[in-house]
Structures are given as C-alpha cells and as structure tokens.
Write a protein that holds these residues in place. Structure first.
Motif, short mmCIF file in Angstrom:
data_model
loop_
_atom_site.label_atom_id
_atom_site.label_comp_id
_atom_site.label_asym_id
_atom_site.label_seq_id
_atom_site.Cartn_x
_atom_site.Cartn_y
_atom_site.Cartn_z
N GLY A 53 96.29 100.43 36.49
CA GLY A 53 96.10 101.87 36.60
C GLY A 53 95.20 102.40 35.50
O GLY A 53 94.32 103.24 35.75
N LEU A 54 95.40 101.91 34.29
CA LEU A 54 94.57 102.33 33.16
C LEU A 54 93.12 101.87 33.34
O LEU A 54 92.18 102.60 33.02
CB LEU A 54 95.14 101.77 31.86
N VAL A 55 92.95 100.66 33.89
CA VAL A 55 91.60 100.13 34.12
C VAL A 55 90.87 100.98 35.16
O VAL A 55 89.70 101.35 34.97
CB VAL A 55 91.66 98.66 34.58
N VAL A 56 91.54 101.31 36.27
CA VAL A 56 90.92 102.13 37.31
C VAL A 56 90.56 103.51 36.76
O VAL A 56 89.47 104.04 37.02
CB VAL A 56 91.85 102.27 38.53
N ALA A 57 91.46 104.10 35.97
CA ALA A 57 91.20 105.41 35.38
C ALA A 57 90.00 105.35 34.44
O ALA A 57 89.12 106.23 34.47
CB ALA A 57 92.43 105.91 34.64
N ALA A 58 89.94 104.31 33.61
CA ALA A 58 88.83 104.16 32.67
C ALA A 58 87.51 103.97 33.40
O ALA A 58 86.48 104.56 33.05
CB ALA A 58 89.10 102.99 31.73
N LEU A 59 87.52 103.12 34.45
CA LEU A 59 86.29 102.90 35.22
C LEU A 59 85.84 104.17 35.91
O LEU A 59 84.63 104.45 36.01
CB LEU A 59 86.54 101.79 36.26
N SER A 60 86.78 104.96 36.40
CA SER A 60 86.44 106.22 37.07
C SER A 60 85.79 107.20 36.10
O SER A 60 84.80 107.86 36.43
CB SER A 60 87.70 106.86 37.68
N VAL A 61 86.33 107.28 34.87
CA VAL A 61 85.76 108.17 33.86
C VAL A 61 84.36 107.73 33.48
O VAL A 61 83.42 108.55 33.41
CB VAL A 61 86.67 108.21 32.61
N LEU A 170 87.34 97.97 47.97
CA LEU A 170 88.53 97.18 48.30
C LEU A 170 88.44 95.80 47.66
O LEU A 170 89.42 95.30 47.09
CB LEU A 170 88.68 97.03 49.82
N VAL A 171 87.27 95.18 47.77
CA VAL A 171 87.07 93.85 47.18
C VAL A 171 87.20 93.92 45.66
O VAL A 171 87.82 93.05 45.02
CB VAL A 171 85.69 93.28 47.58
N LEU A 172 86.62 94.98 45.06
CA LEU A 172 86.74 95.17 43.61
C LEU A 172 88.19 95.29 43.20
O LEU A 172 88.63 94.67 42.22
CB LEU A 172 85.97 96.43 43.20
N GLY A 173 88.97 96.08 43.94
CA GLY A 173 90.39 96.24 43.63
C GLY A 173 91.14 94.94 43.74
O GLY A 173 92.01 94.63 42.89
N TRP A 174 90.84 94.16 44.77
CA TRP A 174 91.48 92.85 44.94
C TRP A 174 91.19 91.96 43.74
O TRP A 174 92.09 91.32 43.18
CB TRP A 174 90.98 92.22 46.25
N GLY A 175 89.92 91.93 43.33
CA GLY A 175 89.54 91.11 42.19
C GLY A 175 90.20 91.57 40.90
O GLY A 175 90.65 90.75 40.08
N LEU A 176 90.27 92.91 40.70
CA LEU A 176 90.92 93.43 39.50
C LEU A 176 92.40 93.06 39.46
O LEU A 176 92.93 92.69 38.41
CB LEU A 176 90.76 94.96 39.45
N PHE A 177 93.05 93.17 40.62
CA PHE A 177 94.46 92.78 40.66
C PHE A 177 94.62 91.32 40.26
O PHE A 177 95.46 90.98 39.41
CB PHE A 177 95.05 92.98 42.07
N ASN A 178 93.85 90.43 40.89
CA ASN A 178 93.96 89.00 40.58
C ASN A 178 93.72 88.72 39.11
O ASN A 178 94.43 87.93 38.48
CB ASN A 178 92.97 88.21 41.43
N LEU A 179 92.69 89.36 38.55
CA LEU A 179 92.33 89.09 37.16
C LEU A 179 93.42 89.55 36.19
O LEU A 179 93.87 88.78 35.33
CB LEU A 179 91.00 89.78 36.82
N ILE A 180 93.84 90.81 36.33
CA ILE A 180 94.85 91.35 35.42
C ILE A 180 96.19 90.65 35.60
O ILE A 180 96.85 90.26 34.62
CB ILE A 180 95.02 92.87 35.63
N GLU A 181 96.60 90.47 36.86
CA GLU A 181 97.87 89.79 37.12
C GLU A 181 97.82 88.35 36.63
O GLU A 181 98.79 87.83 36.07
CB GLU A 181 98.18 89.83 38.62
N GLY A 182 96.68 87.68 36.83
CA GLY A 182 96.54 86.30 36.39
C GLY A 182 96.60 86.17 34.88
O GLY A 182 97.25 85.27 34.34
N LEU A 183 95.92 87.08 34.17
CA LEU A 183 95.92 87.04 32.71
C LEU A 183 97.31 87.33 32.15
O LEU A 183 97.78 86.65 31.23
CB LEU A 183 94.91 88.04 32.15
#
Length: 235
Positions: A53-61, A170-183
């Motif tokens: 959520g913080l990443v999406v908010a930061a990217l939006s700003v 949608l693809v970006l969100g999928w990738g962000l989920f995988n990356l953050i969840e994976g880390l």
C-alpha cells in the motif's frame, strides 16, 4: 478512509470465529492457531500488504508530480495516475489470488507458514489452511478497494482511461505483489519458500523474484508507452 473501510471487511471474519468457525470444533486445532503466535502471525500476514500500500501510494505521488511538471503534452490537463493506482491495486490483490490458488492450493508447493509449521500432519495442515484463508481475505480486501477506486474514475473527466494502461497496471500490480511478498515472506521472515520440497530451495525463491522483476518491467513499459498523447488518442 480506504483503510477504515478495509478494516470493516475484516471485523466479521474474526467475529464469526467463535460462533461459526470449525476451528473451535477441534481443541488441538484451536490451540495450534490461537496460541501466543496468533497476533505475530496475523501481523506478518498484513505486513506485505502494508508495504504494498505504501509503495502504490508513493508511486502515485511521484507519477502525479511528474505529470504536473510535464508541459509538453497536449493532454497535460488529463492524468492517467488514478487509473494506474486503481488497476495496480487490483493487480496486487489478483497477484495474491494467483499465488494462493495455484501455488498454495492446486500445486501445493507451499503454504503460508509451511517453513515454520511444516504441513506433515493433519493438524499442521489445518493450521496452514487457516492462515492461507487469512491471506486470501487480505487479497479480497485489496481487490475490493481497487474496484472502488476504479468505479470512482467514471465520475471524473480529468482521467485518461485506456485498456492498455489498465492491463499494464494489472501486470505491474502482480509483479509488485510477487516482489514485496517474496522479499518479506521468503527472504526476510522465512515464512515459506516457493517450493518447499526441492533440492534447491533458493533457486526457486530467486526465480520467483526474477519473474516478479520481469512483470514489473513489462507492466511499466506497457503503461509508459500508452500514456503518451498519440497512444491515448489511438486507443
């Protein structure tokens, strides 16, 4: 505001436990779930979503500031940021569902706490199933928030809406989920591995992260190529 609405969805989930959930049918299962690790486990379930959520908010700003500085485009009064934010949020939730449905349930490569609580007994399997359900509940909340954000766009006249930006987000969100969840879950907290039963656990974990980066790059390229004025006009 959206956080408050999201919390409302979770209240019935935990309120229903005492009255309806079969976790109370089996005392051993109840003890396995609602022990001293319950709240730490609940926090770890939520941690990745908080970071996302913080990443999406930061990217939006950052994207909003970039568009405001850009005076060259003919469509400078229009913005694609709200669409990107809404679709990326939906993509994050869908990415969680893809992970949970295919890797947790169909292939059964891992479960939410399978590195901490190996599902080698019926009790451990049931405990992991409970936390998989909590994980899916968070994914559902994220998707619902994204749908609300997307719905609000139809009442705005300053938003660029194109199908290619939507799919790219949608693809970006999928990738962000995988990356953050994976880390967080694989590398830092070590809750589970991508594939628990394998000769090389690390290879699968790093392969998962590599695929995540590929999705992020692909989604970003799709968004960037289709937010230019000519691309928007042709869509």
């Amino acid at each position: 505001m959206h956080l408050k609405k999201s919390i409302v969805f979770l209240v019935p989930l935990f309120a229903a436990d005492a009255a309806f959930a079969c976790t109370t049918c089996n005392k051993n299962l109840q003890k396995g779930i609602f022990d001293s690790t319950f709240y730490p486990n609940l926090f770890t379930m939520l941690l990745a979503f908080i970071v996302l959520g913080l990443v999406v908010a930061a990217l939006s700003v950052l994207a909003s500031r970039r568009e405001k500085r850009n005076q060259a485009y003919q469509l400078q009064k229009l913005t694609a940021v709200p669409l990107i934010s809404a679709a990326t949020t939906i993509g994050i939730g869908l990415g969680g569902f893809i992970d949970g449905i295919f890797l947790h349930q169909i292939l059964q490569w891992h479960e939410m706490l399978s590195n901490k609580i190996p599902p080698v007994t019926l009790l451990n399997k049931s405990v992991n199933m409970f936390w998989d359900g909590i994980f899916h509940a968070f994914c559902l909340v994220v998707v619902l928030v994204g749908i609300v954000l997307l719905f609000k766009l139809f009442f705005r006249k300053d938003v660029i809406i194109t199908k290619k930006v939507f799919w790219g987000s949608l693809v970006l969100g999928w990738g962000l989920f995988n990356l953050i969840e994976g880390l967080i879950d694989h590398q830092i907290l070590k809750l589970h591995n991508v594939r628990e039963i394998t000769a090389n656990v690390s290879l699968w974990n790093y392969g998962f992260l590599s695929f995540s980066v590929f999705l992020i790059v692909l989604g970003s390229v799709m968004i960037r190529k289709n937010t230019l004025p000519d691309a928007v006009a042709a869509d």
